[in-house]
Design a protein around this motif. Sequence first.
Motif, short mmCIF file in Angstrom:
data_model
loop_
_atom_site.label_atom_id
_atom_site.label_comp_id
_atom_site.label_asym_id
_atom_site.label_seq_id
_atom_site.Cartn_x
_atom_site.Cartn_y
_atom_site.Cartn_z
N LYS A 422 0.83 -1.21 0.00
CA LYS A 422 0.00 0.00 0.00
C LYS A 422 0.86 1.25 0.00
O LYS A 422 0.58 2.22 -0.71
N LEU A 423 1.93 1.23 0.80
CA LEU A 423 2.83 2.38 0.87
C LEU A 423 3.49 2.61 -0.49
O LEU A 423 3.63 3.75 -0.94
N ALA A 424 3.89 1.51 -1.14
CA ALA A 424 4.51 1.63 -2.46
C ALA A 424 3.52 2.22 -3.47
O ALA A 424 3.89 3.06 -4.30
N ARG A 425 2.26 1.74 -3.39
CA ARG A 425 1.23 2.28 -4.30
C ARG A 425 1.02 3.77 -4.04
O ARG A 425 0.87 4.56 -4.97
N MET A 426 1.02 4.12 -2.77
CA MET A 426 0.83 5.52 -2.41
C MET A 426 1.99 6.37 -2.93
O MET A 426 1.79 7.47 -3.47
N GLN A 427 3.20 5.87 -2.74
CA GLN A 427 4.37 6.61 -3.22
C GLN A 427 4.37 6.72 -4.74
O GLN A 427 4.75 7.75 -5.30
N GLN A 428 3.93 5.64 -5.42
CA GLN A 428 3.84 5.68 -6.87
C GLN A 428 2.80 6.71 -7.31
O GLN A 428 3.02 7.48 -8.25
N LYS A 429 1.65 6.69 -6.60
CA LYS A 429 0.61 7.66 -6.92
C LYS A 429 1.11 9.08 -6.69
O LYS A 429 0.84 9.99 -7.48
N ARG A 430 1.84 9.27 -5.58
CA ARG A 430 2.37 10.60 -5.30
C ARG A 430 3.30 11.06 -6.42
O ARG A 430 3.29 12.23 -6.80
N ALA A 431 4.11 10.12 -6.92
CA ALA A 431 5.01 10.46 -8.01
C ALA A 431 4.22 10.83 -9.26
O ALA A 431 4.55 11.79 -9.98
N GLU A 432 3.13 10.06 -9.52
CA GLU A 432 2.29 10.37 -10.67
C GLU A 432 1.60 11.73 -10.50
O GLU A 432 1.52 12.52 -11.45
N ILE A 715 -7.29 14.72 -7.54
CA ILE A 715 -8.43 15.41 -8.16
C ILE A 715 -8.08 15.81 -9.60
O ILE A 715 -8.90 15.68 -10.52
N LYS A 716 -6.84 16.27 -9.82
CA LYS A 716 -6.42 16.59 -11.20
C LYS A 716 -6.50 15.36 -12.09
O LYS A 716 -6.97 15.42 -13.23
N ALA A 717 -6.02 14.23 -11.58
CA ALA A 717 -6.05 12.99 -12.36
C ALA A 717 -7.48 12.60 -12.70
O ALA A 717 -7.77 12.17 -13.84
N MET A 718 -8.38 12.74 -11.74
CA MET A 718 -9.79 12.41 -11.99
C MET A 718 -10.38 13.33 -13.06
O MET A 718 -11.05 12.87 -14.00
N VAL A 719 -10.12 14.64 -12.94
CA VAL A 719 -10.67 15.61 -13.88
C VAL A 719 -10.22 15.30 -15.31
O VAL A 719 -11.02 15.30 -16.26
N ARG A 720 -8.95 14.99 -15.46
CA ARG A 720 -8.39 14.79 -16.80
C ARG A 720 -8.89 13.50 -17.47
O ARG A 720 -8.70 13.31 -18.67
N SER A 721 -9.53 12.62 -16.69
CA SER A 721 -10.05 11.37 -17.25
C SER A 721 -11.57 11.39 -17.38
O SER A 721 -12.17 10.37 -17.72
N LEU A 722 -12.18 12.55 -17.13
CA LEU A 722 -13.65 12.63 -17.03
C LEU A 722 -14.25 13.43 -18.18
O LEU A 722 -13.72 14.47 -18.57
N ASP A 723 -15.39 12.96 -18.66
CA ASP A 723 -16.22 13.71 -19.61
C ASP A 723 -17.33 14.36 -18.79
O ASP A 723 -18.32 13.72 -18.44
N CYS A 724 -17.16 15.64 -18.47
CA CYS A 724 -18.10 16.33 -17.59
C CYS A 724 -19.51 16.39 -18.20
O CYS A 724 -20.52 16.24 -17.49
N GLY A 725 -19.58 16.62 -19.52
CA GLY A 725 -20.89 16.72 -20.16
C GLY A 725 -21.70 15.45 -20.02
O GLY A 725 -22.89 15.49 -19.70
#
Length: 758
Positions: A422-432, A715-725
Amino acid sequence: MSFAEATTSSREILTGLHDVMASRTHAQGKLNRVVEIIGEALDSEVCSIYLLREGVLELYATRGLNQDAVHVTKMALGEGLVGVIAKSGRILNLDEATSHPDFAYKPETGEEMYHSFAGVPIIYRERPVGVLAVQHTDPRPYEDVETEALQTVAMVLAELISNAELIDDSASESDAARETGAMRLDGQKLVMGMARGTAVFHQPRVNVEHTVAEDTEAERQRVYAAFRKMREQIDAMTNQAEFGAGGEHADVLETYKMFAYDEGWSRRINAAIDSGLTAEAAIERVQQRTRSRMHEIDDPLLAERMHDLEDLSNRLIRIVAGQLGTAAQLGLRSDSILIARNLGPAELLEYDRRRLKGVILQEGSLTAHVTIVARAMGVPVLGRVAHVRRLIHEGDELLLDVEEGSVDVRPSATMVEAFEAKLARMQQKRAEYAALRDVEPISKCGKRITVMVNAGLREDVAGLEVAGADGIGLFRTEFQFLVSDTLPRREAQLRLYKDVLDAAGKKPVIFRTLDIGGDKAVPYLRQEAGQEENPAMGWRALRLALDREGLMKVQARALIEAAAGKVLNVMFPMVSEPWEFDEARALVEAQRVWLEDHHHMLPSEIRYGCMLEVPALAEMLDVLLPRLDFLSIGTNDLTQFLFAADRADPRIADRYDWLSPAILRFLRRVSKATNEAGVPTTVCGEMGGRPIEAMALLGLGIDRLSITPAAVGSIKAMVRSLDCGALEEQMDEWLAYPPDDMREALLDWATQRSVAIA
């Protein structure tokens, strides 16, 4: 009985007890003599000692009650007045004992002729082991100085019964039976983060071995010397404090320093020495009184101040006893997680941050001084972990996950593997997420979302650049007030606001005016605020500021001066009706005019907004919106008001969901009104910082979020993968015909379209 008489009585009793302790009499004979000495000195017809034996309180010695009741009268913890004292660790002082709801009559004692009653716990190593009680035929409460004398005597009694091997260790041994297997402990999330390390206890317990002084003046000089050394340590820590000059943490340390120089505290210790106690016993005697006062304090701010004083008491008693080695002073040898009942802010600053990975507290709170400092240090903290100092042992391996609100103790290999993954995933996510710092949050359909951060400390502004946020959507100005014993002067406020604006550069900062009062008590307003049954809905925020115009005038002038030549965004909290906004705006404008008349440099523009937290304001938006430059929705307070559910009450905190159709319908109605009026609207609060909830907000047409800096990347990652319309169309359908589980419906929709919500 006067204070001088009480002190003399205490000294006489302690002198008598010293002789008893030194005698060769057997334990029962010593206790029989003790109750006579105490009864005579306090002119009390009854004096009794009850000791805890095998979980039951047993009458061990008495003067005044029937002698046949000795070793016969027994009470469970919580049973009768004596049982209540032993269970709670608190004093009882009654003019009529039978009037107390827990009174239990024991006919074999012959106590029916006695009316008044006073009892104090006999405490050994922080736990009650017995009760010392006095009774009198006259129905009168015992004076404070008499109960003070009883508490002093109870300290010495603890030493006597320990030496006589009458302390019942069976309960404590079973409670503290060493656990060797893995276990998970839960607590309150204070400062988020994950950490792995070795358990280190902040300080060893100083056990007071000798309570009665041989030479009172010599003991006094020992205390004076300890006070000098402690003050030197505090001064050095204050001068060496990091984070730069000023800031809320500096105010916390100044408050801490104030206690170190408090004459009232030193006088109380001196008075305890005058009664015949040793230096160590005198400090612990005053400390016990502080602890008993903590139990009676409902005000969280004042309770935290009492914890600061306890922190200093621990430091002072270690100096007197020559046991100076806290874990900080001895030095951390490896990655460590600190264990403490509570912790003072100055003590936390002593630790090597390279090796201090986390903190676990038996107590602690979100508003505690140590929490404020730990957040600035970036150290995760888990609080309110019951029995932590009993269940965790020095050297245990710990896996701390504040996100989950838990710590794994002595974890198995499988638990370590899962934690590390989990820590590794978190650190990877933080890097992303870090890679998205300079990337704009633009949705797949081309919609630009504004993502800002919430702040309250000078140091929080650094999160702007680290996270790549668009600005500060909410700067909580009350933090400066909550950590100060006195009203912060205009110069101090101006300096903070100017520093924040300078650090933010060209990015906007929205300053929320004071949200204090109610459940955010400050000592200099406590008398006016009183005790409110529903503080979150009481005399607080803008309501308080409009009543106390002086507060808001000073803050308004500081904000205007700090923003000279820049755009100033001012937001008023907890507006219920338009007239409140009008009055607040007029007050700020009056300060602008005054400064202009006195040739001060002004902001290039002042923009005015308010927070929608009170549901009633939504019914007046058509009237209010033409007057606003912007609106912010405070989802934390709004939700608890909509559901009539206190978010601070763990019993009902989980009974509502931010994705409830009721909340989403309310927010959509507000969003439509503000969009039609062309008023920028931001959601401030935890709701906007959670990907699935933030996605729902975007589906309601809300395109501005102000969140914790740590959440910006996700939140940025979510926004960039979303079709708001596409989501807005789906939300219209769901809100017209709500699914059984809105959260599950949103998750399924996001999963099917590969929206980044993990």
